[in-house]
Design a protein around this motif. Structure first.
Motif, PDB file in Angstrom:
ATOM      1  N   PHE A 116       7.381  33.221 -22.841  1.00 57.87           N
ATOM      2  CA  PHE A 116       8.403  33.007 -21.818  1.00 57.87           C
ATOM      3  C   PHE A 116       9.788  33.222 -22.431  1.00 57.87           C
ATOM      4  N   LEU A 117      10.610  34.023 -21.766  1.00 54.66           N
ATOM      5  CA  LEU A 117      11.998  34.220 -22.163  1.00 54.66           C
ATOM      6  C   LEU A 117      12.881  33.207 -21.444  1.00 54.66           C
ATOM      7  N   ARG A 118      14.017  32.930 -22.020  1.00 50.39           N
ATOM      8  CA  ARG A 118      14.986  32.075 -21.343  1.00 50.39           C
ATOM      9  C   ARG A 118      15.458  32.766 -20.061  1.00 50.39           C
ATOM     10  N   SER A 119      15.560  31.997 -18.998  1.00 50.59           N
ATOM     11  CA  SER A 119      16.140  32.448 -17.720  1.00 50.59           C
ATOM     12  C   SER A 119      15.327  33.512 -16.998  1.00 50.59           C
ATOM     13  N   ILE A 120      14.120  33.833 -17.494  1.00 51.11           N
ATOM     14  CA  ILE A 120      13.211  34.730 -16.773  1.00 51.11           C
ATOM     15  C   ILE A 120      12.108  33.857 -16.189  1.00 51.11           C
ATOM     16  N   PRO A 121      11.962  33.787 -14.872  1.00 52.49           N
ATOM     17  CA  PRO A 121      11.039  32.823 -14.264  1.00 52.49           C
ATOM     18  C   PRO A 121       9.578  33.037 -14.609  1.00 52.49           C
ATOM     19  N   GLN A 122       9.131  34.262 -14.785  1.00 55.44           N
ATOM     20  CA  GLN A 122       7.713  34.533 -14.992  1.00 55.44           C
ATOM     21  C   GLN A 122       7.395  34.789 -16.456  1.00 55.44           C
ATOM     22  N   ALA A 123       6.105  34.720 -16.781  1.00 55.18           N
ATOM     23  CA  ALA A 123       5.655  35.028 -18.137  1.00 55.18           C
ATOM     24  C   ALA A 123       5.825  36.520 -18.414  1.00 55.18           C
ATOM     25  N   VAL A 124       5.990  36.859 -19.686  1.00 51.00           N
ATOM     26  CA  VAL A 124       6.132  38.252 -20.097  1.00 51.00           C
ATOM     27  C   VAL A 124       5.233  38.500 -21.313  1.00 51.00           C
ATOM     28  N   LEU A 125       5.045  39.761 -21.627  1.00 51.97           N
ATOM     29  CA  LEU A 125       4.333  40.147 -22.846  1.00 51.97           C
ATOM     30  C   LEU A 125       5.330  40.571 -23.906  1.00 51.97           C
ATOM     31  N   VAL A 126       5.098  40.143 -25.138  1.00 50.91           N
ATOM     32  CA  VAL A 126       5.883  40.622 -26.272  1.00 50.91           C
ATOM     33  C   VAL A 126       4.923  41.264 -27.261  1.00 50.91           C
ATOM     34  N   SER A 127       5.271  42.450 -27.739  1.00 49.92           N
ATOM     35  CA  SER A 127       4.430  43.143 -28.719  1.00 49.92           C
ATOM     36  C   SER A 127       5.257  43.530 -29.932  1.00 49.92           C
ATOM     37  N   ARG A 128       4.572  43.758 -31.035  1.00 53.89           N
ATOM     38  CA  ARG A 128       5.225  44.199 -32.273  1.00 53.89           C
ATOM     39  C   ARG A 128       4.605  45.509 -32.718  1.00 53.89           C
ATOM     40  N   GLN A 129       5.450  46.473 -33.035  1.00 55.48           N
ATOM     41  CA  GLN A 129       4.978  47.760 -33.529  1.00 55.48           C
ATOM     42  C   GLN A 129       5.603  48.011 -34.896  1.00 55.48           C
ATOM     43  N   THR A 148       2.077  41.812 -17.393  1.00 49.82           N
ATOM     44  CA  THR A 148       1.228  41.111 -18.351  1.00 49.82           C
ATOM     45  C   THR A 148      -0.211  41.632 -18.385  1.00 49.82           C
ATOM     46  N   SER A 149      -0.483  42.699 -17.621  1.00 56.03           N
ATOM     47  CA  SER A 149      -1.834  43.276 -17.645  1.00 56.03           C
ATOM     48  C   SER A 149      -1.965  44.365 -18.709  1.00 56.03           C
ATOM     49  N   LEU A 150      -0.867  44.730 -19.362  1.00 59.02           N
ATOM     50  CA  LEU A 150      -0.883  45.835 -20.320  1.00 59.02           C
ATOM     51  C   LEU A 150      -1.449  45.397 -21.662  1.00 59.02           C
ATOM     52  N   ASN A 151      -2.073  46.354 -22.370  1.00 55.73           N
ATOM     53  CA  ASN A 151      -2.481  46.103 -23.746  1.00 55.73           C
ATOM     54  C   ASN A 151      -1.524  46.825 -24.690  1.00 55.73           C
ATOM     55  N   GLN A 152      -1.775  46.703 -25.985  1.00 54.73           N
ATOM     56  CA  GLN A 152      -0.847  47.273 -26.975  1.00 54.73           C
ATOM     57  C   GLN A 152      -0.710  48.786 -26.818  1.00 54.73           C
ATOM     58  N   ALA A 153      -1.812  49.474 -26.645  1.00 56.50           N
ATOM     59  CA  ALA A 153      -1.780  50.932 -26.525  1.00 56.50           C
ATOM     60  C   ALA A 153      -1.004  51.365 -25.288  1.00 56.50           C
ATOM     61  N   GLN A 154      -1.196  50.668 -24.186  1.00 56.26           N
ATOM     62  CA  GLN A 154      -0.487  51.017 -22.951  1.00 56.26           C
ATOM     63  C   GLN A 154       1.016  50.781 -23.084  1.00 56.26           C
ATOM     64  N   LEU A 155       1.393  49.661 -23.706  1.00 59.04           N
ATOM     65  CA  LEU A 155       2.809  49.380 -23.932  1.00 59.04           C
ATOM     66  C   LEU A 155       3.460  50.480 -24.752  1.00 59.04           C
ATOM     67  N   THR A 156       2.776  50.887 -25.822  1.00 54.67           N
ATOM     68  CA  THR A 156       3.303  51.930 -26.703  1.00 54.67           C
ATOM     69  C   THR A 156       3.444  53.248 -25.960  1.00 54.67           C
ATOM     70  N   THR A 157       2.422  53.626 -25.210  1.00 57.04           N
ATOM     71  CA  THR A 157       2.449  54.895 -24.476  1.00 57.04           C
ATOM     72  C   THR A 157       3.563  54.927 -23.441  1.00 57.04           C
ATOM     73  N   ILE A 158       3.712  53.833 -22.710  1.00 53.04           N
ATOM     74  CA  ILE A 158       4.752  53.778 -21.675  1.00 53.04           C
ATOM     75  C   ILE A 158       6.137  53.870 -22.298  1.00 53.04           C
ATOM     76  N   TYR A 159       6.362  53.105 -23.374  1.00 63.97           N
ATOM     77  CA  TYR A 159       7.704  53.080 -23.962  1.00 63.97           C
ATOM     78  C   TYR A 159       8.064  54.411 -24.619  1.00 63.97           C
ATOM     79  N   GLN A 160       7.056  55.148 -25.094  1.00 59.47           N
ATOM     80  CA  GLN A 160       7.311  56.430 -25.734  1.00 59.47           C
ATOM     81  C   GLN A 160       7.925  57.448 -24.773  1.00 59.47           C
ATOM     82  N   ARG A 161       7.827  57.185 -23.466  1.00 61.68           N
ATOM     83  CA  ARG A 161       8.440  58.099 -22.507  1.00 61.68           C
ATOM     84  C   ARG A 161       9.963  58.110 -22.628  1.00 61.68           C
ATOM     85  N   ARG A 162      10.510  57.087 -23.292  1.00 56.88           N
ATOM     86  CA  ARG A 162      11.962  57.069 -23.509  1.00 56.88           C
ATOM     87  C   ARG A 162      12.401  58.133 -24.508  1.00 56.88           C
TER      88      ARG A 162
END
Length: 234
Positions: A116-129, A148-162
């Motif tokens: 949980f982040l400060r001031s964000i009402p819902q739970a979030v996922l945090v990952s380390r690469q 929060t349904s994403l896994n590590q591989a999905q997070l990495t793939t999505i963010y790589q679009r940047r």
């Protein structure tokens, strides 16, 4: 991510308000609106122009205010986090004010953690690469996502679009001189965008990247200059 054609938003920062720096007592200018306010306005414009699921951004855009705006608009985010950003491991810990820095978290099997982040009402996922730089040194990238349904591989793939966005900004600055913005900011901005567009057309036509195209153009210009100089000195 499905997109439909349309204008999104570009906002040039105009510093028109005079303020006095309390430390130096010197007068400087600032914009009437903060970058946070501009971003929230741009997101609302994009809401009418583009169908998207995730907002991808670097750590500058990871403030609770910005992330809550994304959620209010009905989207998810995947953004980078500073290692010093604090999170709570559970709702109970958040209620008790028990937060810890992201870089102190333990990631079992390198999988994302639900926090949980400060001031964000819902739970979030945090990952380390963990990644290796070109010079052999190691770097660590922390990501946070509201999905929060994403896994590590999905997070990495999505963010790589940047990556394409970073390539665009790098080429815009180094090949189209965007970083050398003079006082005539608006004219220079659109001239740089036009130069970038022309480089894209040449890239598709000749199969050469922006930096190689720039090098070939410079070489052709130097050859022409040398020939002209030889003509004058003959």
């Amino acid at each position: 991510m499905n997109e439909r054609a349309g204008r999104i938003a570009v906002e040039l920062i105009e510093k028109t308000e005079a303020v006095v720096d309390p430390k130096t007592q010197k007068t400087k200018t600032k914009s009437r609106y903060t970058k946070n306010e501009y971003l929230r306005a741009i997101l609302r414009v994009a809401q009418q122009q583009v169908a998207y699921r995730y907002l991808l951004a670097d750590s500058w855009y990871a403030s609770a205010e910005k992330l809550n705006t994304v959620l209010e608009l009905g989207h998810d985010f995947v953004v980078a986090l500073e290692s010093s950003r604090t999170v709570a491991r559970s709702e109970a810990e958040r209620a008790q004010g028990r937060f810890q820095a992201v870089d102190t978290l333990v990631f079992p099997d390198e999988q994302p953690l639900r926090v949980f982040l400060r001031s964000i009402p819902q739970a979030v996922l945090v990952s380390r690469q963990v990644f290796t730089n070109r010079d052999g040194s190691q770097g660590i990238l922390y990501l946070v996502s509201s999905d929060t349904s994403l896994n590590q591989a999905q997070l990495t793939t999505i963010y790589q679009r940047r990556r394409k966005v970073e390539e665009y900004h790098k080429s815009l600055k180094q090949n189209a001189s965007m970083g050398k913005t003079p006082d005539t900011q608006a004219n220079h901005f659109f001239a740089a965008i036009l130069a970038y567009t022309k480089l894209e057309v040449l890239k598709l036509r000749h199969g050469l990247g922006h930096f190689r195209l720039k090098a070939k153009l410079y070489l052709a210009g130097l050859k022409a200059m040398h020939q002209e100089l030889a003509h004058f000195t003959a």
